[in-house]
Design a protein around this motif. Structure first.
Motif, short mmCIF file in Angstrom:
data_model
loop_
_atom_site.label_atom_id
_atom_site.label_comp_id
_atom_site.label_asym_id
_atom_site.label_seq_id
_atom_site.Cartn_x
_atom_site.Cartn_y
_atom_site.Cartn_z
N SER A 282 9.72 -19.51 -41.76
CA SER A 282 10.04 -18.10 -41.92
C SER A 282 9.67 -17.54 -43.28
CB SER A 282 11.53 -17.88 -41.66
OG SER A 282 12.29 -18.60 -42.61
N THR A 283 9.70 -18.37 -44.33
CA THR A 283 9.49 -17.86 -45.68
C THR A 283 8.87 -18.95 -46.55
OG1 THR A 283 11.50 -16.54 -45.44
CG2 THR A 283 10.64 -16.76 -47.65
N PHE A 284 8.01 -18.53 -47.45
CA PHE A 284 7.51 -19.37 -48.54
C PHE A 284 8.01 -18.76 -49.83
CE2 PHE A 284 3.51 -21.54 -46.78
CZ PHE A 284 4.11 -22.78 -46.86
N ILE A 285 8.58 -19.58 -50.70
CA ILE A 285 9.03 -19.11 -52.00
C ILE A 285 8.19 -19.81 -53.06
CG2 ILE A 285 10.97 -18.90 -53.58
CD1 ILE A 285 12.82 -19.25 -51.10
N PRO A 286 7.20 -19.12 -53.63
CA PRO A 286 6.42 -19.74 -54.70
C PRO A 286 7.20 -19.66 -56.00
CG PRO A 286 5.56 -17.57 -54.23
CD PRO A 286 6.70 -17.81 -53.28
N ASP A 287 7.36 -20.79 -56.66
CA ASP A 287 8.15 -20.80 -57.88
C ASP A 287 7.81 -22.02 -58.71
OD1 ASP A 287 10.02 -20.14 -59.76
OD2 ASP A 287 11.76 -20.48 -58.50
N PRO A 288 7.60 -21.84 -60.01
CA PRO A 288 7.33 -23.01 -60.85
C PRO A 288 8.58 -23.86 -61.06
CG PRO A 288 7.36 -21.01 -62.16
CD PRO A 288 7.49 -20.59 -60.74
N ASN A 289 9.72 -23.32 -60.77
CA ASN A 289 10.99 -24.04 -60.94
C ASN A 289 11.82 -23.90 -59.67
OD1 ASN A 289 10.50 -24.56 -63.76
ND2 ASN A 289 10.90 -22.39 -64.07
N ASN A 290 12.90 -24.60 -59.63
CA ASN A 290 13.87 -24.47 -58.56
C ASN A 290 14.44 -23.06 -58.57
OD1 ASN A 290 16.18 -24.55 -56.97
ND2 ASN A 290 16.73 -26.59 -57.62
N PRO A 291 14.45 -22.34 -57.42
CA PRO A 291 14.99 -20.99 -57.42
C PRO A 291 16.49 -20.95 -57.74
CG PRO A 291 14.20 -21.58 -55.24
CD PRO A 291 13.90 -22.72 -56.15
N GLY A 292 17.19 -22.07 -57.52
CA GLY A 292 18.60 -22.17 -57.89
C GLY A 292 19.44 -21.02 -57.38
N ARG A 293 20.17 -20.38 -58.29
CA ARG A 293 21.06 -19.29 -57.90
C ARG A 293 20.32 -18.06 -57.41
NH1 ARG A 293 26.05 -19.22 -62.17
NH2 ARG A 293 26.77 -21.31 -61.66
N ASN A 294 19.05 -17.96 -57.72
CA ASN A 294 18.27 -16.80 -57.30
C ASN A 294 17.72 -16.92 -55.88
OD1 ASN A 294 18.64 -15.57 -59.80
ND2 ASN A 294 16.87 -16.64 -60.66
N ILE A 295 18.05 -17.99 -55.21
CA ILE A 295 17.50 -18.17 -53.86
C ILE A 295 18.02 -17.11 -52.90
CG2 ILE A 295 19.23 -19.78 -52.95
CD1 ILE A 295 16.64 -21.29 -51.83
N LEU B 222 15.98 -14.96 -50.01
CA LEU B 222 16.34 -15.02 -48.60
C LEU B 222 16.79 -13.68 -48.02
CD1 LEU B 222 18.22 -18.43 -48.50
CD2 LEU B 222 15.87 -17.94 -47.80
N CYS B 223 16.99 -12.67 -48.86
CA CYS B 223 17.46 -11.36 -48.38
C CYS B 223 16.59 -10.78 -47.27
CB CYS B 223 17.59 -10.38 -49.52
SG CYS B 223 19.12 -10.59 -50.46
N PRO B 224 15.25 -10.77 -47.39
CA PRO B 224 14.43 -10.23 -46.29
C PRO B 224 14.64 -10.99 -44.97
CG PRO B 224 13.11 -10.45 -48.26
CD PRO B 224 14.41 -11.13 -48.54
N LEU B 225 14.78 -12.29 -45.03
CA LEU B 225 15.03 -13.07 -43.82
C LEU B 225 16.38 -12.71 -43.21
CD1 LEU B 225 14.45 -15.38 -41.82
CD2 LEU B 225 15.45 -16.94 -43.50
N ILE B 226 17.40 -12.62 -44.01
CA ILE B 226 18.73 -12.27 -43.50
C ILE B 226 18.74 -10.88 -42.90
CG2 ILE B 226 21.11 -11.83 -44.21
CD1 ILE B 226 20.67 -14.12 -46.29
N ASP B 227 18.07 -9.93 -43.56
CA ASP B 227 17.98 -8.57 -43.02
C ASP B 227 17.28 -8.57 -41.67
OD1 ASP B 227 19.25 -7.60 -45.27
OD2 ASP B 227 17.40 -6.93 -46.24
N GLU B 228 16.21 -9.34 -41.55
CA GLU B 228 15.46 -9.41 -40.29
C GLU B 228 16.31 -10.04 -39.18
OE1 GLU B 228 12.32 -8.75 -37.76
OE2 GLU B 228 12.49 -8.10 -39.84
N LEU B 229 17.08 -11.06 -39.49
CA LEU B 229 17.92 -11.72 -38.48
C LEU B 229 19.05 -10.81 -38.01
CD1 LEU B 229 18.11 -15.32 -39.92
CD2 LEU B 229 16.88 -14.57 -37.87
N ARG B 230 19.56 -10.01 -38.91
CA ARG B 230 20.63 -9.06 -38.51
C ARG B 230 20.09 -8.02 -37.57
NH1 ARG B 230 23.79 -8.23 -44.20
NH2 ARG B 230 24.88 -10.20 -44.12
#
Length: 112
Positions: free
Chosen positions: A87-100, A104-112
């Motif tokens: 469903s999603t690719f998150i390109p990131d040089p580091n772990n997204p951690g708390r910013n994940i 994920l907001c677009p995915l959650i909005d789409e599922l709702r």
């Protein structure tokens, strides 16, 4: 979805779980009893995995893949690639951690 697949979408609702894999399903149904009343509701599992497309030590860059898995199906079917959705690719040089959650907001909005 094909009619053959639709038959399997109520598998967990019509079968008793005897192994540990069904415990999370049972717990979810207890906590969200209104959702579990309807056997046709779709249970999705969110799986996140990190990989480095350039090899382990070549570049300090990674991608996080976000997969959705359909948990209504039997254990043998829900782990098949036919029922896993990238469903999603998150390109990131580091772990997204708390910013994940932002990723994920677009995915959650789409599922709702």
């Amino acid at each position: 979805m094909s009619p053959k697949t639709i038959e399997h979408m109520t598998w967990h609702h019509s079968h008793d779980m005897v192994d540990g894999d069904g415990e999370a399903y049972k717990h979810f149904n207890r906590v969200h009893s209104q959702f579990s009343v309807e056997s046709r509701n779709v249970y999705l599992g969110l799986c996140i995995d990190r990989f480095n497309p350039f090899g382990l030590f070549v570049a300090p860059y990674s991608y996080w893949s976000v997969l959705l898995t359909v948990y209504n199906l039997s254990l043998g079917m829900c782990k098949r690639l036919d029922f896993m959705f990238l469903s999603t690719f998150i390109p990131d040089p580091n772990n997204p951690g708390r910013n994940i959650d932002v990723c994920l907001c677009p995915l959650i909005d789409e599922l709702r």
